[in-house]
Design an enzyme around this catalytic site. Structure first.
Site, PDB file in Angstrom:
ATOM      1  N   ASP A 164      85.523  92.874  80.631  1.00  0.00           N
ATOM      2  CA  ASP A 164      86.504  93.720  81.412  1.00  0.00           C
ATOM      3  C   ASP A 164      87.788  93.382  80.352  1.00  0.00           C
ATOM      4  O   ASP A 164      87.803  92.407  79.642  1.00  0.00           O
ATOM      5  CB  ASP A 164      87.192  92.902  82.661  1.00  0.00           C
ATOM      6  CG  ASP A 164      87.824  93.683  83.430  1.00  0.00           C
ATOM      7  OD1 ASP A 164      87.459  94.159  84.599  1.00  0.00           O
ATOM      8  OD2 ASP A 164      89.295  94.100  83.174  1.00  0.00           O
TER       9      ASP A 164
ATOM     10  N   HIS B  16      80.813  99.240  90.067  1.00  0.00           N
ATOM     11  CA  HIS B  16      80.692  98.095  89.319  1.00  0.00           C
ATOM     12  C   HIS B  16      80.674  96.801  89.880  1.00  0.00           C
ATOM     13  O   HIS B  16      81.323  96.646  90.932  1.00  0.00           O
ATOM     14  CB  HIS B  16      81.712  98.186  88.283  1.00  0.00           C
ATOM     15  CG  HIS B  16      82.910  98.416  88.607  1.00  0.00           C
ATOM     16  ND1 HIS B  16      83.575  99.588  89.138  1.00  0.00           N
ATOM     17  CD2 HIS B  16      84.145  97.501  88.724  1.00  0.00           C
ATOM     18  CE1 HIS B  16      84.833  99.505  89.496  1.00  0.00           C
ATOM     19  NE2 HIS B  16      85.084  98.132  89.374  1.00  0.00           N
TER      20      HIS B  16
END
Ligand code: 5GP
Ligand code: ZN
Length: 113
Positions: free
Chosen positions: A29, A99
């Protein structure tokens, strides 16, 4: 359609990819909220968990298997980790390509905010 996660999966946008196979891609991320914060996505563009169809059942299992593999690889499996999928506005979904957030490496509060 211009989807940033499709672009990452197709290597048209850079990301630190930690795992990939025929159907799944996982990458760090960009704004990590824990020492380990990896996003696990299907290559197939599915906007939210509400858009999952019967034919995606095996794919969902593959997302979890990939998350497990990464959790073990990153050494957080035994301590524990969190898997989160935000759906729509109230959950704070900002990228509309489904996700799994795989987060770990620190104790997690409950309930989440
Ligand atoms: P959501 O809020 O939709 O559940 O999560 C989207 C996540 O994607 C956020 O944690 C955000 O930091 C991450 N993100 C957004 N844009 C990018 C990007 O371009 N690259 C990477 N690696 N992560 C991103
Ligand atoms: Zn997409």
């Amino acid at each position: 359609m211009d989807c940033i996660f499709c672009r990452i999966a197709e290597k048209r946008l850079p990301a630190k990819i930690v795992y990939e196979d025929d159907s799944v891609v996982a990458f760090e991320d960009i704004n990590p909220q824990a020492p380990v914060h990896v996003l696990v996505i299907p290559r197939k563009h599915i906007p939210t968990s509400l858009d999952l169809e019967e034919e995606d059942n095996v794919l969902v299992g593959r997302l979890f298997q990939a998350a497990n593999r990464i959790a073990r690889q990153k050494g957080i499996a035994d301590r524990g980790f969190r898997i989160v999928t935000n759906c729509n506005k109230d959950a704070g979904q900002t990228v509309f390509h489904i996700h799994i957030h795989l987060m770990g490496g620190r104790p997690m509060g409950w309930p989440p905010g």
